[in-house]
Design an enzyme around this catalytic site. Structure first.
Site, mmCIF file in Angstrom:
data_model
loop_
_atom_site.group_PDB
_atom_site.id
_atom_site.type_symbol
_atom_site.label_atom_id
_atom_site.label_comp_id
_atom_site.label_asym_id
_atom_site.label_seq_id
_atom_site.Cartn_x
_atom_site.Cartn_y
_atom_site.Cartn_z
ATOM 1 N N LYS A 25 1.004 -1.435 -0.096
ATOM 2 C CA LYS A 25 -0.003 -0.094 -0.084
ATOM 3 C C LYS A 25 1.042 1.299 0.026
ATOM 4 C CE LYS A 25 -1.829 -0.904 3.825
ATOM 5 N NZ LYS A 25 -1.922 -1.949 4.140
ATOM 6 N N ARG A 100 -10.282 0.991 7.858
ATOM 7 C CA ARG A 100 -9.914 0.111 7.870
ATOM 8 C C ARG A 100 -10.290 -0.712 8.863
ATOM 9 N NH1 ARG A 100 -4.037 1.126 8.181
ATOM 10 N NH2 ARG A 100 -2.730 -0.644 7.604
ATOM 11 N N ARG A 139 11.870 -5.782 5.389
ATOM 12 C CA ARG A 139 11.617 -4.690 6.050
ATOM 13 C C ARG A 139 12.065 -4.403 7.221
ATOM 14 N NH1 ARG A 139 5.834 -1.430 5.532
ATOM 15 N NH2 ARG A 139 5.557 -2.273 7.203
ATOM 16 N N ARG A 145 11.316 -1.518 11.589
ATOM 17 C CA ARG A 145 10.203 -1.314 12.252
ATOM 18 C C ARG A 145 9.268 -1.957 13.321
ATOM 19 N NH1 ARG A 145 5.398 0.652 8.201
ATOM 20 N NH2 ARG A 145 4.143 -0.204 9.222
ATOM 21 N N ARG A 156 -0.986 -8.350 13.272
ATOM 22 C CA ARG A 156 -1.528 -7.439 11.689
ATOM 23 C C ARG A 156 -2.020 -8.000 11.182
ATOM 24 N NH1 ARG A 156 3.911 -5.576 10.693
ATOM 25 N NH2 ARG A 156 2.385 -4.441 9.139
HETATM 26 P P1 B4P Z 1 3.620 -2.434 2.411
HETATM 27 O O1 B4P Z 1 2.285 -3.105 2.563
HETATM 28 O O2 B4P Z 1 3.135 -1.020 0.954
HETATM 29 O O3 B4P Z 1 3.368 -1.504 3.958
HETATM 30 P P2 B4P Z 1 2.862 -0.503 4.553
HETATM 31 O O4 B4P Z 1 2.378 0.551 3.612
HETATM 32 O O5 B4P Z 1 3.526 -0.096 5.518
HETATM 33 O O6 B4P Z 1 1.705 -1.914 5.433
HETATM 34 P P3 B4P Z 1 0.689 -1.583 7.087
HETATM 35 O O7 B4P Z 1 -0.545 -1.968 6.294
HETATM 36 O O8 B4P Z 1 2.239 -2.241 6.847
HETATM 37 O O9 B4P Z 1 1.199 -0.587 7.435
HETATM 38 P P4 B4P Z 1 0.811 0.695 7.554
HETATM 39 O O10 B4P Z 1 1.828 2.015 7.987
HETATM 40 O O11 B4P Z 1 -0.302 1.187 6.459
HETATM 41 O O12 B4P Z 1 4.570 -2.256 2.367
HETATM 42 C C1 B4P Z 1 5.501 -3.532 3.074
HETATM 43 C C2 B4P Z 1 6.957 -3.741 2.327
HETATM 44 O O13 B4P Z 1 6.759 -4.813 1.480
HETATM 45 C C3 B4P Z 1 8.101 -2.888 2.334
HETATM 46 O O14 B4P Z 1 8.940 -3.094 2.811
HETATM 47 C C4 B4P Z 1 8.141 -2.698 0.825
HETATM 48 O O15 B4P Z 1 9.176 -2.139 0.530
HETATM 49 C C5 B4P Z 1 7.490 -4.383 0.312
HETATM 50 N N1 B4P Z 1 6.881 -3.931 -1.016
HETATM 51 C C6 B4P Z 1 6.177 -3.374 -1.493
HETATM 52 N N2 B4P Z 1 5.555 -4.235 -2.742
HETATM 53 C C7 B4P Z 1 6.572 -4.911 -2.921
HETATM 54 C C8 B4P Z 1 6.591 -6.055 -4.500
HETATM 55 N N3 B4P Z 1 5.753 -5.553 -5.122
HETATM 56 N N4 B4P Z 1 7.106 -6.919 -4.445
HETATM 57 C C9 B4P Z 1 8.626 -6.585 -3.200
HETATM 58 N N5 B4P Z 1 8.469 -6.102 -2.065
HETATM 59 C C10 B4P Z 1 7.394 -5.507 -1.909
HETATM 60 O O16 B4P Z 1 0.039 0.953 9.402
HETATM 61 C C11 B4P Z 1 1.174 0.265 10.885
HETATM 62 C C12 B4P Z 1 0.448 0.572 11.500
HETATM 63 O O17 B4P Z 1 -0.614 2.037 11.662
HETATM 64 C C13 B4P Z 1 -1.527 -0.396 11.527
HETATM 65 O O18 B4P Z 1 -1.126 -2.147 12.201
HETATM 66 C C14 B4P Z 1 -2.331 0.315 13.075
HETATM 67 O O19 B4P Z 1 -1.676 -0.053 14.351
HETATM 68 C C15 B4P Z 1 -2.131 1.438 12.998
HETATM 69 N N6 B4P Z 1 -2.649 2.128 12.101
HETATM 70 C C16 B4P Z 1 -2.700 2.721 10.621
HETATM 71 N N7 B4P Z 1 -3.770 2.842 10.000
HETATM 72 C C17 B4P Z 1 -5.074 2.709 10.720
HETATM 73 C C18 B4P Z 1 -6.120 3.100 10.920
HETATM 74 N N8 B4P Z 1 -7.475 3.341 9.567
HETATM 75 N N9 B4P Z 1 -7.181 2.361 11.712
HETATM 76 C C19 B4P Z 1 -6.560 2.023 13.063
HETATM 77 N N10 B4P Z 1 -4.498 2.044 13.285
HETATM 78 C C20 B4P Z 1 -4.373 2.393 11.903
#
Ligand code: B4P
Length: 200
Positions: A25, A100, A139, A145, A156
């Site tokens: 994402k 979410r 990552r 992280r 998660r």
């Molecule tokens: P991503 O999937 O991009 O990770 P993310 O955006 O950080 O999503 P995530 O759900 O983990 O965290 P968020 O910050 O939204 O990428 C993951 C890894 O994969 C990276 O290292 C990337 O380089 C790699 N990658 C990507 N594409 C690839 C590909 N095609 N091939 C290979 N590798 C690839 O949320 C974090 C926390 O915040 C949540 O757990 C929650 O506690 C809180 N939170 C956020 N939004 C919330 C909400 N709306 N409500 C309540 N809590 C919330």
């Protein structure tokens, strides 16, 4: 109007990006923000910034994030309501990781209803569990992280299945869902999303 690799889209685009942790994402949000010239708003990034700066919100959010739980709706909703009142979203936006929960869907409906602004599409990025765990552990090794340990990643994923996966049905019912396979090279996935949006 914005040129996106052959596809032309209206400049005012309101998108949501949904997918399990590790689906890509945040990675794709940055690219789509550039392609469509719209701000990408990541609730995860906003929480992490608050944790880093030790704000009152950050102190509250940290415990939930470190446990792999969602931050409570009331904290998250206030943050998004405030962010969507900023002038830079007038010509469109991409919400990465919000809503979410079903309660957040209701809140977003309320926020957008006030402005009379509807959503254009909900991009659902898919990736299987083994691949997302592999990506997040990689990552973890690179960035350390605090929520990327194996136990927390599994938590998660459970929370996503219980609380967020049902949102796909809600938005499907509104005819907004665009399913995109998140496996493969990052550029390839971006191309798929742009092509899928252009063909709507
Ligand atoms: P991503 O999937 O991009 O990770 P993310 O955006 O950080 O999503 P995530 O759900 O983990 O965290 P968020 O910050 O939204 O990428 C993951 C890894 O994969 C990276 O290292 C990337 O380089 C790699 N990658 C990507 N594409 C690839 C590909 N095609 N091939 C290979 N590798 C690839 O949320 C974090 C926390 O915040 C949540 O757990 C929650 O506690 C809180 N939170 C956020 N939004 C919330 C909400 N709306 N409500 C309540 N809590 C919330």
């Amino acid at each position: 109007m914005t040129e996106t690799g052959g596809a032309v889209v209206n400049g005012s685009l309101r998108l949501l990006l949904i997918g399990p942790p590790g689906a890509g994402k945040g990675t794709q949000a940055a690219r789509l923000s550039e392609a469509y010239s719209i701000p990408a708003i990541s609730t995860g990034d906003i929480f992490r910034e608050n944790v880093k700066n030790g704000t009152a919100l950050g102190v509250k959010a940290k415990a939930f994030m470190d446990a792999g739980q969602y931050v409570p709706d009331e904290l998250t909703n206030d943050l998004v309501r405030d962010r969507l009142s900023q002038p830079d979203v007038a010509d469109g936006f991409l919400l990465d990781g919000y809503p979410r929960t079903l309660q957040q869907v209701e809140e977003l409906d309320d926020i957008l209803g006030v402005d009379g602004a509807a959503l254009d599409a909900v991009v659902v990025l898919t990736a299987d569990t083994d691949e997302v765990v592999r990506r997040l552990l990689k990552r973890s090794a690179e960035q350390g992280r605090s929520d990327d340990t194996e136990d927390v990643i599994r938590k998660r994923l459970e929370v996503y299945t219980e609380q967020t996966a049902p949102l796909v049905d809600v938005y499907s019912g509104r005819g907004l869902v665009v399913d995109v396979d998140g496996l493969g090279e990052i550029d390839e996935v971006t191309g798929r999303i742009i092509a899928a949006l252009a063909s709507r």
